[in-house]
Design a protein around this motif. Structure first.
Motif, PDB file in Angstrom:
ATOM      1  N   ARG A  72       0.841  -1.213   0.000  1.00 16.70           N
ATOM      2  CA  ARG A  72       0.000   0.000   0.000  1.00 16.70           C
ATOM      3  C   ARG A  72       0.866   1.249   0.000  1.00 16.70           C
ATOM      4  NH1 ARG A  72      -4.118  -2.312   4.393  1.00 16.70           N
ATOM      5  NH2 ARG A  72      -5.741  -3.108   3.005  1.00 16.70           N
ATOM      6  N   ALA A  73       1.863   1.243   0.865  1.00 17.12           N
ATOM      7  CA  ALA A  73       2.735   2.411   0.967  1.00 17.12           C
ATOM      8  C   ALA A  73       3.457   2.641  -0.354  1.00 17.12           C
ATOM      9  CB  ALA A  73       3.734   2.223   2.101  1.00 17.12           C
ATOM     10  N   TRP A  92       2.639   1.580  -3.489  1.00 17.26           N
ATOM     11  CA  TRP A  92       1.754   2.007  -4.579  1.00 17.26           C
ATOM     12  C   TRP A  92       1.302   3.443  -4.352  1.00 17.26           C
ATOM     13  CZ3 TRP A  92      -4.067   1.254  -5.274  1.00 17.26           C
ATOM     14  CH2 TRP A  92      -4.446   1.763  -6.546  1.00 17.26           C
ATOM     15  N   GLY A  93       0.894   3.738  -3.120  1.00 17.69           N
ATOM     16  CA  GLY A  93       0.513   5.106  -2.790  1.00 17.69           C
ATOM     17  C   GLY A  93       1.628   6.077  -3.106  1.00 17.69           C
ATOM     18  N   GLY A  94       2.818   5.696  -2.753  1.00 15.54           N
ATOM     19  CA  GLY A  94       3.968   6.565  -2.979  1.00 15.54           C
ATOM     20  C   GLY A  94       4.194   6.848  -4.445  1.00 15.54           C
ATOM     21  N   HIS A 121       2.090   6.482  -6.865  1.00 21.72           N
ATOM     22  CA  HIS A 121       0.933   7.209  -7.371  1.00 21.72           C
ATOM     23  C   HIS A 121       1.021   8.695  -7.031  1.00 21.72           C
ATOM     24  CE1 HIS A 121      -3.203   8.148  -8.431  1.00 21.72           C
ATOM     25  NE2 HIS A 121      -3.309   8.775  -7.285  1.00 21.72           N
ATOM     26  N   GLY A 122       1.409   8.989  -5.820  1.00 23.49           N
ATOM     27  CA  GLY A 122       1.501  10.381  -5.389  1.00 23.49           C
ATOM     28  C   GLY A 122       2.521  11.167  -6.201  1.00 23.49           C
ATOM     29  N   ILE A 123       3.682  10.579  -6.406  1.00 24.95           N
ATOM     30  CA  ILE A 123       4.689  11.240  -7.240  1.00 24.95           C
ATOM     31  C   ILE A 123       4.123  11.499  -8.621  1.00 24.95           C
ATOM     32  CG2 ILE A 123       6.864  10.824  -8.445  1.00 24.95           C
ATOM     33  CD1 ILE A 123       7.803   9.349  -5.898  1.00 24.95           C
TER      34      ILE A 123
END
Lengths: 200, 200
Positions: free
Chosen positions: A156-157, A159-161, A163-165
Motif C-alpha cells: 500500500r505504501a 503504490w501510494g507513494g 501514485h503520489g509522485i
DNA sequence: AAAATAATTGAACATCGTTCATAATGCAAG
DNA sequence: CTTGCATTATGAACGATGTTCAATTATTTT
C-alpha cells in the motif's frame, strides 16, 4: 429518422465507450459530455440513457476499461523480467509511463467522483484492488522475512507513494519536467523504501 | 435594491472567499457555484465578477488560502519537536490530519484544474513550492552526507509518497479505514524510506 | 435640484445532465 | 398487402451551470 437494429444495445454501448475514451483522452475529464459522446456515435443524447444509467455510469465504465488496460500492460511488462526486484520496479515504471502517455485518461480514474450518497460499485473496487494486488504479489518474494500484514502494508505504501509522485508530477506541483525525472523519483522512492524494508 | 459602499471591494472579496470556503468544505468541489457564493454573501452573481476574474480565479484564491493555512499548521506543529527526525515525521502527520479533518477543502487543491491554455499563476506555484520546501528543510539535518540535489530528490519522493497515500485513502482506493491506518501507512513509508536513504 | 459618476443588478446566452411524450421503424398477424 | 403492435430513437423541455453587459439604482459632485 429513428432507426432500429442498426446497432444492438451492446454495439451502441461499445461505440459510446470507445467514443468517450477518445474524447476524454483528447479533451480531458471536463471536456467529456453526454451530447458529445452521442453525436460522436451518430445518436442523440436520449439514446445514451437507454444504455447507461447516467453519465457517471458511463465514466465509471470507461475508467474500468482504463484500469483493465493498465493492469494488462503492467502484467505483460512485468513478465519481461525474471529478477523479483526488477519485476517490482517495472510495475512503477509502467504505471508512470501510462500516466505520461495518456494523462487525461489516467487522471479521469481519480478525478471522477460519484455523488456522496452513492458508493462505488463493487466491480470497480475490485479492479482497483486487482491492481494493488499486483504490487503486493511482486513484493512478496522480496520480503520473505515479513508477515503477510507487513507485506500488505508495504505494498500500500509503495503504490501510494508511486501514485503520489505521479499525480503531483502530472498536475505540475512537483516542479519537475519530463517523464524521466518522474521515473527517477519513483525509482528513488522504491529503491530507498525497499532498502529500508528488506535491510539490503 | 442596488446598494453602494455597504462593503468595499476588499470586504466583498473577503466575504466571498470565506463563503466559498464554507460551501466547498461542506459540499465539496462540485457543490461550489457562483450563484451559491453570491447569495451566501447577499449579493448577486454579477457582483462576483467585479471582484474576481471568474470562478477559476475565486477557487484558486480559496486554494491559496488553504495552502497558507496548511503551511502554518505544519510549521507550528513541527516546532513542537526538537528531534530532527520527529520534526520531519510530524509534517506528514499534520498533512494527513488536515486532509482527514477537511477532506473537501484539501481535495479541492488538487481537483481543481485551470483550462489547458491557462497556466497556473506564479503566486500559487510559490505556495506549493513553499510547502515542499518545508519537507526539504526538515530532511536536511538527517541527510548531511547527501548532496543538495539528492536531498531535493528525496524530499520530492517523500512528499509525493505521503500525498499519494493520503489521496488514495481519501478517495477510498486503498481499502483502509480510519485516519490511524493512513497515519500508520505514511509512517511506514517515511520510516523505511529514511532507513534506506540515511542507512540507519 | 440637476447632472455626473459609480455600484449593483438580473435577464440573457450557451452549455450541461436528465427525462419522457412523441414519432418513426420493423415485424407479425390477418 | 395492409393493419396494428412493439420496439427504438428522438429532441424539446427543465433546471442548473459560468459568464456578460445593458439597464437600473444609489451616491457624489456640480
Amino acid at each position: 429518422m429513428s432507426r432500429r437494429s442498426d446497432h444492438s444495445r451492446e454495439e451502441i454501448r461499445e461505440m459510446a465507450l470507445a467514443a468517450a475514451e477518445t474524447i476524454a483522452s483528447e479533451q480531458g475529464y471536463t471536456g467529456l459530455s453526454a451530447r458529445k459522446v452521442a453525436s460522436a456515435i451518430g445518436y442523440t443524447v436520449g439514446t445514451l440513457y437507454l444504455v447507461f444509467d447516467n453519465l457517471d455510469d458511463l465514466i465509471l465504465q470507461v475508467n474500468g476499461r482504463t484500469l483493465d488496460h493498465l493492469h494488462a500492460q503492467m502484467v505483460k511488462e512485468q513478465n519481461q523480467h525474471q529478477d523479483a526486484r526488477e519485476r517490482l520496479l517495472q510495475l512503477g515504471h509502467t504505471y508512470i509511463r501510462f500516466a505520461d502517455e495518456d494523462p487525461h485518461r489516467w487522471e479521469m480514474i481519480f478525478e471522477h467522483h460519484l455523488p456522496e450518497d452513492h458508493e462505488t460499485p463493487k466491480w470497480f473496487l475490485e479492479k482497483v484492488a486487482r491492481m494493488f494486488l499486483l504490487v503486493e504479489t511482486g513484493l512478496e518474494p522480496l520480503a520473505k522475512q515479513h508477515s503477510p500484514q507487513e507485506i500488505t502494508q508495504a505494498a500500500r505504501a509503495l503504490w501510494g507513494g508511486v501514485h503520489g509522485i505521479c499525480i503531483l508530477a502530472v498536475t505540475r506541483k512537483l516542479d519537475v519536467v519530463g517523464v524521466d525525472s518522474v521515473q527517477d523519483l519513483s525509482q528513488s522512492l522504491m529503491d530507498n523504501y525497499l532498502r529500508g524494508f528488506t535491510g539490503h
